[in-house]
Design an enzyme around this catalytic site. Structure first.
Site, PDB file in Angstrom:
ATOM      1  N   THR A 169      17.114  39.328 -18.577  1.00 45.46           N
ATOM      2  CA  THR A 169      17.259  40.690 -17.418  1.00 45.46           C
ATOM      3  C   THR A 169      18.710  40.947 -17.732  1.00 45.46           C
ATOM      4  OG1 THR A 169      15.303  39.062 -16.189  1.00 45.46           O
ATOM      5  CG2 THR A 169      17.112  40.648 -15.001  1.00 45.46           C
ATOM      6  N   ARG A 197       1.834  41.228 -15.946  1.00 42.14           N
ATOM      7  CA  ARG A 197       2.777  40.243 -14.824  1.00 42.14           C
ATOM      8  C   ARG A 197       4.041  40.831 -14.083  1.00 42.14           C
ATOM      9  NH1 ARG A 197       7.975  38.009 -15.814  1.00 42.14           N
ATOM     10  NH2 ARG A 197       8.809  35.818 -15.188  1.00 42.14           N
ATOM     11  N   VAL A 198       3.987  40.271 -13.051  1.00 36.50           N
ATOM     12  CA  VAL A 198       5.632  40.266 -12.628  1.00 36.50           C
ATOM     13  C   VAL A 198       6.674  38.820 -12.161  1.00 36.50           C
ATOM     14  CG1 VAL A 198       6.657  41.652 -10.953  1.00 36.50           C
ATOM     15  CG2 VAL A 198       4.545  42.649 -12.055  1.00 36.50           C
ATOM     16  N   GLY A 199       7.448  38.841 -12.818  1.00 31.52           N
ATOM     17  CA  GLY A 199       8.522  37.968 -12.400  1.00 31.52           C
ATOM     18  C   GLY A 199       9.338  38.145 -11.048  1.00 31.52           C
ATOM     19  N   THR A 220      18.845  36.212 -12.773  1.00 28.52           N
ATOM     20  CA  THR A 220      18.371  36.083 -14.345  1.00 28.52           C
ATOM     21  C   THR A 220      18.058  34.519 -14.835  1.00 28.52           C
ATOM     22  OG1 THR A 220      19.233  36.708 -16.329  1.00 28.52           O
ATOM     23  CG2 THR A 220      21.065  35.698 -14.913  1.00 28.52           C
ATOM     24  N   GLY A 221      16.758  34.657 -14.909  1.00 29.85           N
ATOM     25  CA  GLY A 221      16.609  33.462 -15.960  1.00 29.85           C
ATOM     26  C   GLY A 221      15.411  33.541 -15.621  1.00 29.85           C
ATOM     27  N   HIS A 222      14.413  32.036 -15.693  1.00 31.74           N
ATOM     28  CA  HIS A 222      12.792  31.491 -15.254  1.00 31.74           C
ATOM     29  C   HIS A 222      12.673  32.291 -14.620  1.00 31.74           C
ATOM     30  CE1 HIS A 222       8.636  29.582 -14.956  1.00 31.74           C
ATOM     31  NE2 HIS A 222       8.841  29.980 -16.258  1.00 31.74           N
TER      32      HIS A 222
END
Length: 310
Positions: A169, A197-199, A220-222
């Site tokens: 991101t 898929r939405v994070g 930002t990240g998983h």
């Protein structure tokens, strides 16, 4: 009051062949946002300008150069938030918008909603004159090659964000001379993600949050891990308890690692101009501009400084 902007280009294991371009990209984005602030612009204008610069740079996983889903398509998510009013706008699963952060701002300013998704977001974009681009125009040659290499989605968190092929991101936070804060976050998500898929990135309190009484954060990240711990709001809850933005960021990222084995990073700024760039992945490209100049880094413990040219 002095104005400050901080940007990140994603927390992941950035390979050497992308390292210099990643640092150059975040520095350019920080300068773009700082130029807005120095011209008397708002924190909201500054974070939008900075994130647009990152979306337009194919080195990063946002806008041009975004990762591809399992069907080889771009699906983009973004959020923007105004700490003065708590107004917020977001879009998710957008396929043909080059600067989703600007569309997210339009959702904030021109609708009664916070988030629009997929087809509805694109219909709204057309209605307010946000230009669409051919979906293939957003796909970089590098990303197409990487997608071909890795057509099987890897579910392990550590594999995703410590591996050489993960991508992530972009985001920005700022405080302007009036003491208003804002955040913006934008992403193409995880390579080979499921369609739809939405994070965390477009979700308020997860991918970003801004409140003049506390500060602003972009994460930002998983994404699934960040969603589970509502990372942006968690960081600001520590700030509310009197901790520094740096300690608050570090404690929250450690909590995410301990509870759900998630890795990532964050940038944060307080209304007084205190800021931090923190990460638990191998690398995170970041840059900041404050009254002392331009700061940037990539590896843990990096904190380089440049004097801004006038």
């Amino acid at each position: 009051m002095s104005a400050v902007i901080v940007v990140h280009g994603g927390a992941w294991s950035i390979p050497e062949h992308l390292a210099e371009a990643s640092v150059d990209g975040v520095k350019a984005a920080a300068r773009a946002g700082s130029s807005v602030l120095l011209g008397g612009g708002s924190a909201l204008d500054a974070v939008e300008a900075a994130v647009r610069a990152l979306e337009d740079n194919s080195v990063f996983n946002a806008g041009h150069g975004a990762t591809l889903n399992i069907d080889g398509e771009v699906e983009l998510d973004a959020i923007i938030m105004d700490g003065r009013t708590l107004a917020c706008g977001a879009v998710s699963s957008v396929k043909n918008i080059a600067n989703p952060v600007t569309l997210a701002r339009a959702v904030m300013e021109k609708t009664e909603h916070v988030m629009l998704t997929g087809r509805g977001a694109n219909q709204f974009a057309e209605s307010v004159g946000v230009a669409a681009v051919p979906p293939e125009a957003l796909v970089s040659e590098y990303e197409r090659k990487e997608w071909q290499k890795h057509k099987t989605y890897v579910t392990g968190v550590e594999e995703d964000f410590s591996s050489r092929w993960a991508h992530d991101t972009v985001g920005a936070v700022a405080v302007d001379r009036a003491g208003n804060v804002a955040c913006a976050t934008s992403t193409g998500g995880i390579r080979n993600k499921m369609v739809g898929r939405v994070g965390d990135s477009p979700v308020i309190g997860c991918g970003g949050y801004a409140d003049n009484s506390i500060g602003a954060v972009s994460c930002t990240g998983h994404g699934e891990s960040i969603l589970k711990v509502t990372l942006a709001r968690l960081i600001l809850s520590h700030v509310e308890q009197g901790k520094s933005v740096e300690e608050s960021s570090r404690l929250s990222l450690q909590h995410m690692a301990d509870r759900v084995r998630g890795s990532g990073g964050s940038i944060a700024v307080s209304p007084s101009g205190e800021w931090a760039a923190t990460f638990t992945t191998t690398r995170m490209a970041w840059a900041a501009v404050d009254q002392e100049g331009l700061w940037y880094g990539l590896d843990p413990n990096d904190r380089f400084q440049e004097t801004l040219s006038q």
